[in-house]
Write a protein that holds these residues in place. Structure first.
Motif, PDB file in Angstrom:
ATOM      1  N   ILE A  40      13.058  10.288  43.074  1.00  0.00           N
ATOM      2  CA  ILE A  40      13.816  10.801  41.932  1.00  0.00           C
ATOM      3  C   ILE A  40      12.837  11.474  40.967  1.00  0.00           C
ATOM      4  O   ILE A  40      11.883  10.855  40.506  1.00  0.00           O
ATOM      5  CB  ILE A  40      14.577   9.677  41.220  1.00  0.00           C
ATOM      6  CG1 ILE A  40      15.605   9.051  42.165  1.00  0.00           C
ATOM      7  CG2 ILE A  40      15.268  10.203  39.957  1.00  0.00           C
ATOM      8  CD1 ILE A  40      16.334   7.865  41.578  1.00  0.00           C
ATOM      9  N   GLY A  41      13.063  12.748  40.672  1.00  0.00           N
ATOM     10  CA  GLY A  41      12.134  13.500  39.832  1.00  0.00           C
ATOM     11  C   GLY A  41      12.259  13.141  38.358  1.00  0.00           C
ATOM     12  O   GLY A  41      13.117  12.350  37.955  1.00  0.00           O
ATOM     13  N   ASN A  42      11.384  13.729  37.548  1.00  0.00           N
ATOM     14  CA  ASN A  42      11.410  13.457  36.103  1.00  0.00           C
ATOM     15  C   ASN A  42      12.091  14.598  35.345  1.00  0.00           C
ATOM     16  O   ASN A  42      11.752  14.903  34.213  1.00  0.00           O
ATOM     17  CB  ASN A  42       9.991  13.236  35.570  1.00  0.00           C
ATOM     18  CG  ASN A  42       9.081  14.430  35.818  1.00  0.00           C
ATOM     19  OD1 ASN A  42       9.469  15.363  36.517  1.00  0.00           O
ATOM     20  ND2 ASN A  42       7.890  14.394  35.268  1.00  0.00           N
ATOM     21  N   ASN A  43      13.068  15.234  35.995  1.00  0.00           N
ATOM     22  CA  ASN A  43      13.871  16.280  35.369  1.00  0.00           C
ATOM     23  C   ASN A  43      15.131  15.645  34.803  1.00  0.00           C
ATOM     24  O   ASN A  43      15.873  14.963  35.510  1.00  0.00           O
ATOM     25  CB  ASN A  43      14.220  17.342  36.422  1.00  0.00           C
ATOM     26  CG  ASN A  43      14.879  18.567  35.835  1.00  0.00           C
ATOM     27  OD1 ASN A  43      15.680  18.464  34.917  1.00  0.00           O
ATOM     28  ND2 ASN A  43      14.543  19.733  36.366  1.00  0.00           N
ATOM     29  N   GLU A  44      15.411  15.887  33.514  1.00  0.00           N
ATOM     30  CA  GLU A  44      16.555  15.240  32.865  1.00  0.00           C
ATOM     31  C   GLU A  44      17.882  15.914  33.172  1.00  0.00           C
ATOM     32  O   GLU A  44      18.911  15.486  32.660  1.00  0.00           O
ATOM     33  CB  GLU A  44      16.328  15.181  31.358  1.00  0.00           C
ATOM     34  CG  GLU A  44      15.242  14.199  30.959  1.00  0.00           C
ATOM     35  CD  GLU A  44      15.237  13.905  29.464  1.00  0.00           C
ATOM     36  OE1 GLU A  44      15.852  12.895  29.072  1.00  0.00           O
ATOM     37  OE2 GLU A  44      14.631  14.679  28.725  1.00  0.00           O
ATOM     38  N   ASN A  45      17.886  16.948  33.976  1.00  0.00           N
ATOM     39  CA  ASN A  45      19.145  17.524  34.441  1.00  0.00           C
ATOM     40  C   ASN A  45      19.701  16.696  35.589  1.00  0.00           C
ATOM     41  O   ASN A  45      18.969  15.998  36.287  1.00  0.00           O
ATOM     42  CB  ASN A  45      18.948  18.970  34.894  1.00  0.00           C
ATOM     43  CG  ASN A  45      18.573  19.887  33.756  1.00  0.00           C
ATOM     44  OD1 ASN A  45      18.859  19.593  32.593  1.00  0.00           O
ATOM     45  ND2 ASN A  45      17.916  20.989  34.082  1.00  0.00           N
ATOM     46  N   ASP A  77      14.246  10.203  30.168  1.00  0.00           N
ATOM     47  CA  ASP A  77      12.861  10.212  29.716  1.00  0.00           C
ATOM     48  C   ASP A  77      12.550   9.024  28.802  1.00  0.00           C
ATOM     49  O   ASP A  77      11.449   8.468  28.839  1.00  0.00           O
ATOM     50  CB  ASP A  77      12.566  11.532  29.006  1.00  0.00           C
ATOM     51  CG  ASP A  77      11.089  11.690  28.681  1.00  0.00           C
ATOM     52  OD1 ASP A  77      10.268  11.585  29.619  1.00  0.00           O
ATOM     53  OD2 ASP A  77      10.754  11.901  27.507  1.00  0.00           O
ATOM     54  N   LYS A  78      13.503   8.621  27.966  1.00  0.00           N
ATOM     55  CA  LYS A  78      13.270   7.506  27.041  1.00  0.00           C
ATOM     56  C   LYS A  78      13.038   6.195  27.787  1.00  0.00           C
ATOM     57  O   LYS A  78      12.273   5.340  27.339  1.00  0.00           O
ATOM     58  CB  LYS A  78      14.449   7.365  26.087  1.00  0.00           C
ATOM     59  CG  LYS A  78      14.606   8.536  25.117  1.00  0.00           C
ATOM     60  CD  LYS A  78      15.775   8.311  24.176  1.00  0.00           C
ATOM     61  CE  LYS A  78      15.912   9.474  23.192  1.00  0.00           C
ATOM     62  NZ  LYS A  78      17.063   9.278  22.264  1.00  0.00           N
ATOM     63  N   LEU A  79      13.716   6.054  28.911  1.00  0.00           N
ATOM     64  CA  LEU A  79      13.581   4.828  29.713  1.00  0.00           C
ATOM     65  C   LEU A  79      12.522   4.966  30.804  1.00  0.00           C
ATOM     66  O   LEU A  79      12.226   3.983  31.495  1.00  0.00           O
ATOM     67  CB  LEU A  79      14.920   4.466  30.361  1.00  0.00           C
ATOM     68  CG  LEU A  79      16.099   4.193  29.435  1.00  0.00           C
ATOM     69  CD1 LEU A  79      17.364   3.946  30.232  1.00  0.00           C
ATOM     70  CD2 LEU A  79      15.794   2.990  28.528  1.00  0.00           C
ATOM     71  N   SER A  80      11.958   6.171  30.947  1.00  0.00           N
ATOM     72  CA  SER A  80      11.010   6.463  32.043  1.00  0.00           C
ATOM     73  C   SER A  80      11.590   6.057  33.391  1.00  0.00           C
ATOM     74  O   SER A  80      10.881   5.595  34.284  1.00  0.00           O
ATOM     75  CB  SER A  80       9.674   5.738  31.807  1.00  0.00           C
ATOM     76  OG  SER A  80       9.079   6.150  30.602  1.00  0.00           O
ATOM     77  N   ASP A 110       3.163   7.428  33.799  1.00  0.00           N
ATOM     78  CA  ASP A 110       2.227   8.541  33.593  1.00  0.00           C
ATOM     79  C   ASP A 110       0.797   8.005  33.627  1.00  0.00           C
ATOM     80  O   ASP A 110       0.332   7.416  32.652  1.00  0.00           O
ATOM     81  CB  ASP A 110       2.503   9.233  32.264  1.00  0.00           C
ATOM     82  CG  ASP A 110       3.835   9.961  32.252  1.00  0.00           C
ATOM     83  OD1 ASP A 110       4.128  10.642  33.248  1.00  0.00           O
ATOM     84  OD2 ASP A 110       4.586   9.823  31.265  1.00  0.00           O
ATOM     85  N   LEU A 111       0.120   8.209  34.748  1.00  0.00           N
ATOM     86  CA  LEU A 111      -1.254   7.727  34.872  1.00  0.00           C
ATOM     87  C   LEU A 111      -2.211   8.582  34.042  1.00  0.00           C
ATOM     88  O   LEU A 111      -3.124   8.060  33.403  1.00  0.00           O
ATOM     89  CB  LEU A 111      -1.674   7.730  36.340  1.00  0.00           C
ATOM     90  CG  LEU A 111      -0.826   6.847  37.278  1.00  0.00           C
ATOM     91  CD1 LEU A 111      -1.328   6.961  38.708  1.00  0.00           C
ATOM     92  CD2 LEU A 111      -0.841   5.391  36.827  1.00  0.00           C
TER      93      LEU A 111
END
Length: 320
Positions: A40-45, A77-80, A110-111
């Protein structure tokens, strides 16, 4: 029809219990949460993805085996965290059918500023069905072969992780973890191990090159039912895709499977040709798979794969 029966016989012999691999797309770089929930990507769409595969389209069969995949996922994003759904309908030849439905979750770490680690977990149900009347048996007189339809529904569990960097991405996953160490039968899915890595090489004039490698082991962590032998399947997949402006692509790939059997050591040996384009909220792609192995070379697989992907904005009105 005789040609088709020979083809199916080569793929589904009744003398051993073959490890039945999960549905995998040739163009797996676009959506793979059915294999690895960490994807699952980090795109909020909201991302909607569907793929349909038609096998042996010109073999003269009354029914062409068809497989379909539907993935949907969203990242907060808020919950990562990413949340998704995956649904697979897979026809393995004419006699075996699988329905696999899962809820997926991924947590992103996020490393560094340009390095991301994603950990994923998926849970759901899997239904497997086998119709012996549609199966081509090597020995039709075998008294141990089933005569009635077999069907089971079981809890399913997957785990995986992905590590992404600006120019490189790699992942690992285990599917059907509930069946690790358990006996596998026609209606019980063997456990899978997936490894893959993909690069992104920038080129002049807005081109980029995407080399990819994937490995799948089927049945290595499972065991056969009493009196039968579970043959492992080790599948290698190589591909190179050229991308223009990040929206248009064409590529070529190769997939080969090794079982270790003396008579049929290779379960698959195929070339793939890919093409596609992206426009605003829509992505569409096509792939053609062609058999090149010595056992199946004269029986062209004529497998077609079509993908559609929709990108739905969540913060702004959609531009249809």
């Amino acid at each position: 029809m005789k040609k088709s029966l020979v083809l199916i016989s080569l793929l589904f012999l009744g003398t051993a219990l073959f490890a039945q691999s999960d549905f995998t797309m040739t163009e797996q770089m676009f959506s793979r949460i059915n294999q690895n929930p960490a994807a699952i990507g980090n795109n909020e769409n909201i991302q909607l993805f569907t793929s349909t595969r038609l096998q042996w389209a010109s073999q003269g069969l009354e029914t062409t085996p068809t497989s379909a995949l539907l993935n949907a996922h969203y990242y907060n994003d808020k919950l990562s965290s990413g949340f998704g759904l995956s649904f697979v309908y897979d026809e393995l030849g004419l006699a075996n059918q699988t329905i696999d439905a899962k809820i997926c979750y991924a947590y992103n770490i996020d490393l560094t500023d340009d390095m991301l680690l994603s950990l994923g977990l998926a849970a759901g149900v899997i239904n497997k069905r086998f119709d012996p009347q549609r199966h081509v048996w090597k020995d039709p007189s075998d008294p141990t072969r089933p005569t009635e339809v077999e069907q089971t529904t079981n809890f399913d569990l997957d785990f995986g992780f992905e590590l992404s960097w600006k120019y490189l991405m790699g992942g690992f996953s285990m599917t059907h973890m509930r069946n690790i160490g358990r006996e596998v039968s026609t209606c019980v899915a063997p456990s899978h191990i997936n490894l893959y890595v993909r690069g992104n090489v920038p080129l002049p004039k807005q081109f980029s090159l995407i080399p990819a490698f994937a490995y799948m082991n089927v049945g290595g962590l499972s065991k056969a039912t009493e009196g039968q032998t579970l043959e492992q399947d080790n599948i290698l997949n190589f591909s190179v895709t050229a991308m223009y402006k990040g929206k248009y692509w064409f590529g070529i790939g190769y997939k080969g499977g090794y079982t270790g059997l003396k008579d049929y050591p290779f379960s698959s040996d195929m070339l793939a040709f890919m093409i596609g384009a992206e426009w605003r909220w829509l992505r569409i792609g096509y792939c053609y798979d062609m058999s090149v192995g010595k056992n199946l070379r004269q029986y062209s697989s004529n497998t077609h794969e079509i993908i559609l992907s929709f990108n739905i904005p969540t913060k702004y009105p959609a531009q249809w």
